[in-house]
Motif scaffolding. Structure first.
Motif, PDB file in Angstrom:
ATOM      1  N   GLN A 195       0.847  -1.198   0.000  1.00 17.25           N
ATOM      2  CA  GLN A 195       0.000   0.000   0.000  1.00 17.25           C
ATOM      3  C   GLN A 195       0.886   1.253   0.000  1.00 17.25           C
ATOM      4  OE1 GLN A 195      -3.470   0.006   0.069  1.00 17.25           O
ATOM      5  NE2 GLN A 195      -3.728  -2.177   0.354  1.00 17.25           N
ATOM      6  N   LEU A 196       1.919   1.231   0.835  1.00 13.28           N
ATOM      7  CA  LEU A 196       2.843   2.356   0.924  1.00 13.28           C
ATOM      8  C   LEU A 196       3.546   2.595  -0.414  1.00 13.28           C
ATOM      9  CD1 LEU A 196       4.123   4.475   2.809  1.00 13.28           C
ATOM     10  CD2 LEU A 196       5.860   2.773   3.365  1.00 13.28           C
ATOM     11  N   LYS A 197       3.958   1.530  -1.058  1.00 17.52           N
ATOM     12  CA  LYS A 197       4.604   1.658  -2.367  1.00 17.52           C
ATOM     13  C   LYS A 197       3.651   2.324  -3.364  1.00 17.52           C
ATOM     14  CE  LYS A 197       6.714  -0.975  -6.080  1.00 17.52           C
ATOM     15  NZ  LYS A 197       6.883  -2.266  -6.689  1.00 17.52           N
ATOM     16  N   PHE A 198       2.382   1.915  -3.350  1.00 21.78           N
ATOM     17  CA  PHE A 198       1.400   2.499  -4.261  1.00 21.78           C
ATOM     18  C   PHE A 198       1.225   3.994  -4.012  1.00 21.78           C
ATOM     19  CE2 PHE A 198      -2.927   3.967  -5.047  1.00 21.78           C
ATOM     20  CZ  PHE A 198      -2.992   3.799  -6.426  1.00 21.78           C
ATOM     21  N   ILE A 199       1.058   4.386  -2.743  1.00 26.29           N
ATOM     22  CA  ILE A 199       0.826   5.813  -2.493  1.00 26.29           C
ATOM     23  C   ILE A 199       2.060   6.645  -2.825  1.00 26.29           C
ATOM     24  CG2 ILE A 199      -1.050   5.443  -0.843  1.00 26.29           C
ATOM     25  CD1 ILE A 199       0.970   6.307   1.397  1.00 26.29           C
ATOM     26  N   MET A 232       2.004  17.988   2.879  1.00 29.14           N
ATOM     27  CA  MET A 232       1.625  16.715   3.493  1.00 29.14           C
ATOM     28  C   MET A 232       2.755  15.693   3.502  1.00 29.14           C
ATOM     29  SD  MET A 232      -1.379  16.655   4.868  1.00 29.14           S
ATOM     30  CE  MET A 232      -1.544  14.880   5.086  1.00 29.14           C
ATOM     31  N   ILE A 233       3.791  15.902   2.720  1.00 31.08           N
ATOM     32  CA  ILE A 233       4.877  14.915   2.633  1.00 31.08           C
ATOM     33  C   ILE A 233       5.458  14.643   4.021  1.00 31.08           C
ATOM     34  CG2 ILE A 233       7.212  14.469   1.750  1.00 31.08           C
ATOM     35  CD1 ILE A 233       6.366  16.024  -0.789  1.00 31.08           C
ATOM     36  N   GLY A 234       5.459  13.367   4.388  1.00 32.58           N
ATOM     37  CA  GLY A 234       6.022  12.931   5.660  1.00 32.58           C
ATOM     38  C   GLY A 234       5.170  13.250   6.885  1.00 32.58           C
ATOM     39  N   GLN A 235       3.981  13.797   6.676  1.00 36.60           N
ATOM     40  CA  GLN A 235       3.124  14.216   7.773  1.00 36.60           C
ATOM     41  C   GLN A 235       2.026  13.188   8.074  1.00 36.60           C
ATOM     42  OE1 GLN A 235       3.842  17.045   9.552  1.00 36.60           O
ATOM     43  NE2 GLN A 235       5.616  17.038   8.187  1.00 36.60           N
ATOM     44  N   VAL A 236       1.560  13.229   9.321  1.00 39.41           N
ATOM     45  CA  VAL A 236       0.384  12.458   9.729  1.00 39.41           C
ATOM     46  C   VAL A 236      -0.627  13.454  10.273  1.00 39.41           C
ATOM     47  CG1 VAL A 236      -0.531  10.674  11.272  1.00 39.41           C
ATOM     48  CG2 VAL A 236       1.791  10.456  10.334  1.00 39.41           C
ATOM     49  N   SER A 288       9.680   6.423   9.331  1.00 41.70           N
ATOM     50  CA  SER A 288       9.976   6.948   8.005  1.00 41.70           C
ATOM     51  C   SER A 288       9.057   8.109   7.658  1.00 41.70           C
ATOM     52  CB  SER A 288       9.818   5.852   6.946  1.00 41.70           C
ATOM     53  OG  SER A 288       9.967   6.400   5.646  1.00 41.70           O
ATOM     54  N   GLN A 289       9.645   9.168   7.172  1.00 40.11           N
ATOM     55  CA  GLN A 289       8.853  10.279   6.664  1.00 40.11           C
ATOM     56  C   GLN A 289       8.848  10.273   5.140  1.00 40.11           C
ATOM     57  OE1 GLN A 289      10.528  13.730   8.596  1.00 40.11           O
ATOM     58  NE2 GLN A 289       9.034  13.564  10.241  1.00 40.11           N
ATOM     59  N   ASN A 290       9.253   9.148   4.584  1.00 44.72           N
ATOM     60  CA  ASN A 290       9.319   9.004   3.134  1.00 44.72           C
ATOM     61  C   ASN A 290       7.982   8.493   2.599  1.00 44.72           C
ATOM     62  OD1 ASN A 290      10.378   8.960   0.559  1.00 44.72           O
ATOM     63  ND2 ASN A 290      11.266   6.922   0.797  1.00 44.72           N
ATOM     64  N   LEU A 300       0.651   4.234  11.408  1.00 40.85           N
ATOM     65  CA  LEU A 300       1.281   5.123  12.385  1.00 40.85           C
ATOM     66  C   LEU A 300       2.659   4.595  12.746  1.00 40.85           C
ATOM     67  CD1 LEU A 300      -1.749   5.905  14.728  1.00 40.85           C
ATOM     68  CD2 LEU A 300      -0.910   7.207  12.750  1.00 40.85           C
ATOM     69  N   ARG A 301       2.788   3.280  12.824  1.00 44.91           N
ATOM     70  CA  ARG A 301       4.100   2.666  13.075  1.00 44.91           C
ATOM     71  C   ARG A 301       5.044   2.980  11.927  1.00 44.91           C
ATOM     72  NH1 ARG A 301       5.880  -1.509  10.833  1.00 44.91           N
ATOM     73  NH2 ARG A 301       3.849  -2.334  10.253  1.00 44.91           N
ATOM     74  N   ILE A 302       4.563   2.819  10.705  1.00 45.42           N
ATOM     75  CA  ILE A 302       5.381   3.125   9.528  1.00 45.42           C
ATOM     76  C   ILE A 302       5.832   4.585   9.569  1.00 45.42           C
ATOM     77  CG2 ILE A 302       5.285   3.441   7.011  1.00 45.42           C
ATOM     78  CD1 ILE A 302       3.458   0.892   6.978  1.00 45.42           C
ATOM     79  N   ALA A 303       4.912   5.482   9.902  1.00 46.20           N
ATOM     80  CA  ALA A 303       5.226   6.910   9.952  1.00 46.20           C
ATOM     81  C   ALA A 303       6.230   7.230  11.056  1.00 46.20           C
ATOM     82  CB  ALA A 303       3.951   7.717  10.151  1.00 46.20           C
TER      83      ALA A 303
END
Length: 111
Positions: free
Chosen positions: A44-48, A104-108, A69-71, A63-66
């Motif tokens: 999913q992350l690769k797609f986005i 929004m890049i790298g943001q939650v 990584s902010q990538n 949230l764990r992924i974030a």
């Protein structure tokens, strides 16, 4: 016209959210539509990342992924059962109106 956020809804998001966002002219895809149903969070992350879409999720794994990584192009999160579909749509619409994709890049953002 300035560049606008594009959203991607993960598999747990109600399809009514995508339908209503589209009525507002917001570009949105869903996990089901792009063939990622039951795929891993990493896929999913690769797609986005490839499509430069901010994901809306109710999955704490993102949230764990974030946290490490902010990538990513951005994550919008809402704990399942805490907001109505209308509140989620309003929150995502507000993010769409207020933020640019670059902001929004790298943001939650929490709804």
């Amino acid at each position: 016209m300035s560049e606008k956020i594009k959203f991607h809804l993960d598999e747990n998001a109600d399809p009514a959210i995508a339908a209503e966002l589209r009525r507002y002219g917001i570009d949105v895809t869903t996990t089901q539509e792009v063939g990622l149903l039951h795929k891993s969070d990493e896929e999913q992350l690769k797609f986005i990342c490839e499509s430069q879409r901010v994901i809306f999720t109710q999955d704490t794994d993102f949230l764990r992924i974030a946290s490490y990584s902010q990538n990513h192009p951005g994550i919008t999160y809402c704990q399942k059962g805490t907001r109505s579909i209308g509140e989620i749509i309003s929150g995502l619409s507000l993010i769409y109106e207020v933020f640019s994709p670059a902001e929004m890049i790298g943001q939650v953002e929490f709804l």
